[in-house]
Scaffold this motif. Structure first.
Motif, PDB file in Angstrom:
ATOM      1  N   ALA A   1       0.874  -0.983   0.000  1.00 37.40           N
ATOM      2  CA  ALA A   1       0.113   0.028  -0.159  1.00 37.40           C
ATOM      3  C   ALA A   1       0.898   1.372  -0.013  1.00 37.40           C
ATOM      4  N   GLY A   2       2.220   1.003   0.154  1.00 35.61           N
ATOM      5  CA  GLY A   2       3.162   2.202  -0.171  1.00 35.61           C
ATOM      6  C   GLY A   2       3.481   2.760   1.113  1.00 35.61           C
ATOM      7  N   VAL A   3       3.748   1.894   2.210  1.00 43.12           N
ATOM      8  CA  VAL A   3       4.110   2.349   3.505  1.00 43.12           C
ATOM      9  C   VAL A   3       5.478   1.514   3.741  1.00 43.12           C
ATOM     10  N   GLU A   4       6.398   2.540   4.253  1.00 43.04           N
ATOM     11  CA  GLU A   4       7.599   1.814   4.759  1.00 43.04           C
ATOM     12  C   GLU A   4       7.454   1.416   6.232  1.00 43.04           C
ATOM     13  N   VAL A   5       7.657   0.115   6.615  1.00 39.14           N
ATOM     14  CA  VAL A   5       7.538  -0.342   7.856  1.00 39.14           C
ATOM     15  C   VAL A   5       8.412  -0.066   8.991  1.00 39.14           C
ATOM     16  N   GLY A   6       8.317   0.677   9.829  1.00 40.46           N
ATOM     17  CA  GLY A   6       9.184   1.122  10.951  1.00 40.46           C
ATOM     18  C   GLY A   6       9.605   0.316  11.794  1.00 40.46           C
ATOM     19  N   ALA A   7       8.441  -0.455  12.452  1.00 38.83           N
ATOM     20  CA  ALA A   7       8.375  -1.511  13.551  1.00 38.83           C
ATOM     21  C   ALA A   7       7.269  -2.323  13.734  1.00 38.83           C
ATOM     22  N   VAL A   8       7.338  -3.561  14.080  1.00 38.94           N
ATOM     23  CA  VAL A   8       6.217  -4.645  14.337  1.00 38.94           C
ATOM     24  C   VAL A   8       6.407  -4.959  15.874  1.00 38.94           C
ATOM     25  N   HIS A   9       4.959  -4.756  16.526  1.00 39.94           N
ATOM     26  CA  HIS A   9       5.095  -5.270  17.670  1.00 39.94           C
ATOM     27  C   HIS A   9       4.138  -6.243  18.140  1.00 39.94           C
ATOM     28  N   GLY A  10       4.300  -7.169  19.103  1.00 39.95           N
ATOM     29  CA  GLY A  10       3.357  -8.175  19.468  1.00 39.95           C
ATOM     30  C   GLY A  10       2.811  -7.496  20.758  1.00 39.95           C
ATOM     31  N   VAL A  11       1.322  -7.695  20.718  1.00 40.56           N
ATOM     32  CA  VAL A  11       0.676  -6.954  21.881  1.00 40.56           C
ATOM     33  C   VAL A  11       0.049  -7.960  22.433  1.00 40.56           C
ATOM     34  N   ARG A  12      -0.255  -8.019  23.910  1.00 38.02           N
ATOM     35  CA  ARG A  12      -0.905  -9.132  24.724  1.00 38.02           C
ATOM     36  C   ARG A  12      -0.353 -10.378  24.543  1.00 38.02           C
ATOM     37  N   VAL A  13       1.113 -10.097  24.567  1.00 41.96           N
ATOM     38  CA  VAL A  13       1.862 -11.485  24.340  1.00 41.96           C
ATOM     39  C   VAL A  13       1.586 -12.448  25.642  1.00 41.96           C
ATOM     40  N   PHE A  14       1.457 -11.797  26.821  1.00 40.04           N
ATOM     41  CA  PHE A  14       1.487 -12.736  28.137  1.00 40.04           C
ATOM     42  C   PHE A  14       0.022 -12.182  28.872  1.00 40.04           C
ATOM     43  N   ALA A  15      -0.522 -10.969  28.611  1.00 45.32           N
ATOM     44  CA  ALA A  15      -1.493 -10.457  29.286  1.00 45.32           C
ATOM     45  C   ALA A  15      -2.818 -11.436  29.235  1.00 45.32           C
ATOM     46  N   ASP A  16      -3.064 -11.951  28.188  1.00 42.21           N
ATOM     47  CA  ASP A  16      -4.254 -12.747  28.069  1.00 42.21           C
ATOM     48  C   ASP A  16      -4.097 -14.105  28.573  1.00 42.21           C
ATOM     49  N   LEU A  17      -3.038 -14.433  28.839  1.00 42.96           N
ATOM     50  CA  LEU A  17      -2.512 -16.068  29.455  1.00 42.96           C
ATOM     51  C   LEU A  17      -2.580 -15.862  31.046  1.00 42.96           C
TER      52      LEU A  17
END
Length: 256
Positions: free
Chosen positions: A192-208
């Motif tokens: 879509a024309g975006v340069e990815v700056g960062a990827v984050h995992g969210v709620r890795v532990f919180a839901d467990l």
């Protein structure tokens, strides 16, 4: 999703909120302006829109639910930011029926792609709403987190179903229509024309982690928040996160 400023709710929102706040601060410095124009697609009752407005930015929320927009209006008024928050009824596919193309410094697309018929079109529209070098914040359901959750609950057949299903669904009763891997999201954003700056995992532990443990053990909430923040950017944990967050910047015209 709850207000990211409330402590207990921050387990679900803290990583995204801190990343987003830092990105907006950088955009303010780059633009030389105290106030940005921010679009929150599917922003509902203002879980992120109102805190963003508290930072001094002008926020437009697009959501298909009149009830959510009514709650947004009330919430913004209670927070003293009614003059900086505008709600309009619409959705990501008909986005430019209600907002300006290329009119925003930042676009939030949180919890939207799971529910649209064409995720690629949804991402393209979110990006087309950005000004050149604008910031995209994309949050979507992660496949691995659902597989892990079903397995830990003893639903092994459903876990395998989610793992092999093209949409990442564990069965007919699954309330989420679609889930993504980090590679799928970054591919959508890149095309879509975006340069990815960062990827984050969210709620890795919180839901467990059992809620009772977090609520009763002294210091547990803060420790868990720090753990979530530490794991968020590590690729090894993206595959088990409940949600995935992609932050990127719209490429300039002609830039590849």
């Amino acid at each position: 999703m709850s207000d990211p400023m409330r402590p207990r709710a921050s387990l679900r929102t803290a990583v995204v909120w801190e990343v987003l706040k830092d990105a907006l601060d950088r955009k303010v410095k780059a633009a030389g302006s105290d106030a940005l124009d921010v679009l929150d697609t599917g922003g509902g009752t203002g879980n992120f829109a109102v805190p963003v407005a508290r930072l001094g930015h002008r926020v437009t929320v697009v959501d298909p639910s009149p009830n959510a927009l009514f709650a947004l209006e009330r919430r913004a008024a209670e927070a003293g930011v009614a003059d900086r928050v505008r709600g309009v009824q619409g959705d990501i596919h008909g986005l430019f029926d209600v907002v300006e193309r290329g009119g925003y410094d930042a676009v939030l697309c949180h919890g939207v792609l799971e529910y649209v018929d064409d995720p690629a079109e949804g991402v393209r529209n979110a990006v087309d709403a950005l000004r050149p070098s604008g910031t995209l914040s994309l949050l979507a359901a992660g496949l691995g987190g659902a597989v892990l959750a079903r397995a830990l609950a003893g639903h092994f057949t459903e876990a395998r179903q989610a793992l092999t299903d093209p949409a990442g669904r564990w069965g007919e009763g699954d309330p989420v229509p679609r889930r993504f891997t980090a590679d799928q999201l970054t591919e959508l954003v890149g095309k879509a024309g975006v340069e990815v700056g960062a990827v984050h995992g969210v709620r890795v532990f919180a839901d467990l982690v059992p809620g009772a443990l977090v609520d009763t053990e002294p210091g547990a909430l803060d420790a868990l928040l720090r753990l979530e923040a530490a794991a968020a950017e590590l690729p090894a944990f993206h595959s088990v996160a409940t949600q995935l967050h992609v932050l990127g910047e719209k490429r300039e015209p002609g830039e590849r």
